[in-house]
Scaffold this active site. Structure first.
Site, PDB file in Angstrom:
ATOM      1  N   SER A  96       0.845  -1.190   0.000  1.00 32.39           N
ATOM      2  CA  SER A  96       0.000   0.000   0.000  1.00 32.39           C
ATOM      3  C   SER A  96       0.884   1.245   0.000  1.00 32.39           C
ATOM      4  CB  SER A  96      -0.952  -0.047   1.200  1.00 32.39           C
ATOM      5  OG  SER A  96      -1.990   0.886   1.075  1.00 32.39           O
TER       6      SER A  96
ATOM      7  N   ASP B 290      -8.292  -6.539  -5.262  1.00 29.69           N
ATOM      8  CA  ASP B 290      -7.953  -5.231  -4.702  1.00 29.69           C
ATOM      9  C   ASP B 290      -8.501  -4.141  -5.616  1.00 29.69           C
ATOM     10  OD1 ASP B 290      -6.830  -2.939  -3.669  1.00 29.69           O
ATOM     11  OD2 ASP B 290      -4.772  -3.700  -3.621  1.00 29.69           O
TER      12      ASP B 290
ATOM     13  N   HIS C 111      -7.829  -5.386  -0.722  1.00 28.52           N
ATOM     14  CA  HIS C 111      -6.542  -4.722  -0.539  1.00 28.52           C
ATOM     15  C   HIS C 111      -5.775  -5.275   0.656  1.00 28.52           C
ATOM     16  CE1 HIS C 111      -3.570  -1.569  -0.738  1.00 28.52           C
ATOM     17  NE2 HIS C 111      -3.868  -1.155   0.487  1.00 28.52           N
TER      18      HIS C 111
END
Length: 396
Positions: A158, A331, A364
């Protein structure tokens, strides 16, 4: 330069937590000279005599330096304790692992809670704007302090992946291998929009007080909690939400959420509502609203192509780094299409790059969860990179 250290062997691999104070400070991209600079970090494992086995792990938006041991604030295991430790994919018996709290954070590194040298008061909402380059520059000063010329690897998911990419772009000779995971070379309009809604929730809280809420003995808990609730939805997938909660209701709604939360006005509460309220209420006890605003804005500014004449290949043309780009099929916050865009740019730059899309329905947050294919990918990439680096991992 002051250093405080606290070694421990409890609840995880042997680690040391330290805070380094660098009086030379840091020149930010906005023009502000930030001094002194304090960086809070944890290390795991032992640095080799050649100082060539260091892996920097970069945390995401609301993460911290407590990577693989019990977090002293929450009492919970470190956010990647399943990945980092003896015999694990990031093996602390072989590698010296470093994780620092990012610039602008609220877990010991210089940020909005820090004292401004000029005023003698906390920066609060007047903390200067920062970028991903500033965050990485602060990490580079830490790595210099540790006496490490070149990192064996930089790994992050991320926002941590944004840092890994920035390391490879800004320090092309200092990173042998990089693994950007579930990330993107830019923050999309959709993600900027999500962040703006979160920020507006904080601003709308009556306890916001223009960011000087601590002067009033308050925190904007309602707004920050809503920001966390909305963000948490983006970290999951529809499949994960359906499997975990479906349309089930809580028949004990009165005790399902903390007393500070508003009661349901519409009868029984869905389990997913209770879950989100819990995420929001627990988050405000460990994270600072001004840090949330500062770091989300740094993510929004991130766009490597725009900084290099619109060509994403340009920042990597001088890089000697070996890349492994990883995405997850479900995601939708950082979709696979953005990873493919990055891989194509790395190919144009002549970089050594591999790409793996992990099939997962967990969204995610899959990079934080048990995913055997992902574990094998990390283990395999690190082993292959060590072989190419002629790294004698384990000889310390």
């Amino acid at each position: 330069m002051d250093i405080s250290a606290s070694p421990s062997i409890a609840d995880g691999p042997v680690y040391t937590h330290q805070t380094v104070r660098l009086d030379s400070g840091l020149d930010l991209e906005c023009g502000v000279h930030l001094a002194p600079l304090e960086v809070a970090y944890c290390t795991y494992g032992t640095l080799s005599p050649a100082r060539d086995n260091a892996i920097l792990v970069c945390h995401a938006l609301t993460g911290d330096q407590y990577l693989a041991e019990r977090n002293p604030l929450t009492g919970k295991p470190g956010w990647w304790s399943r990945m980092v430790g003896p015999g694990l994919p990031i093996d602390t018996d072989r590698y010296f692992v470093v994780c620092s709290n990012v610039l602008g954070g609220c877990m010991g590194t210089t940020g909005p809670r820090s004292i401004c040298a000029e005023t003698g008061k906390a920066w609060d909402s007047e903390f200067p704007p920062i970028t991903m380059h500033d965050i990485v520059a602060a990490q580079a000063k830490l790595i210099d302090h540790l006496g490490i010329d070149r990192l064996f690897a930089v790994i992050g998911g991320s926002m941590g992946g944004m840092q890994a990419l920035t390391w490879a772009a800004d320090f092309p000779d200092r990173v042998f291998a990089a693994m950007p995971i579930a990330t993107s070379p830019f923050h999309s309009a959709q993600n900027i929009a999500f962040n703006e809604v979160s920020r507006q929730a904080i601003f709308a809280d009556p306890d916001w007080h223009d960011g000087h809420y601590r002067d009033f003995g308050a925190i904007p808990a309602r707004g920050l909690g809503v920001a966390r609730m909305m963000a948490h939805i983006t970290y999951l997938s529809e499949e994960a939400l359906s499997r975990k909660f479906g349309r089930r209701v809580r028949h004990d709604a009165a005790t399902a959420v903390p007393a500070s939360s508003s009661p349901s006005l519409f009868g029984e509460m869905f389990e997913v509502e209770s879950y989100l309220r819990h995420q929001g209420s627990s988050f405000v006890r460990r994270f600072d609203a001004n840090s949330y605003l500062t770091i989300t804005r740094a993510m929004d500014y991130f766009d490597l192509a725009a900084e290099h004449d619109g060509d994403l290949a340009n920042p990597f043309r001088k890089s000697q780094t070996r890349f492994c780009v990883v995405s997850f099929s479900s995601d939708w916050l950082f979709p696979t299409s953005q990873s493919r865009l990055l891989v194509r740019a790395l190919n144009r730059a002549g970089a050594n790059v591999s790409f793996v899309e992990i099939e997962s329905d967990r969204g995610h947050d899959a990079f934080l969860l048990e995913e055997p294919d992902f574990d094998r990918t990390i283990r395999g990439f690190i082993a292959g990179a060590a072989e190419h680096a002629a790294l004698k991992a384990g000889e310390r």
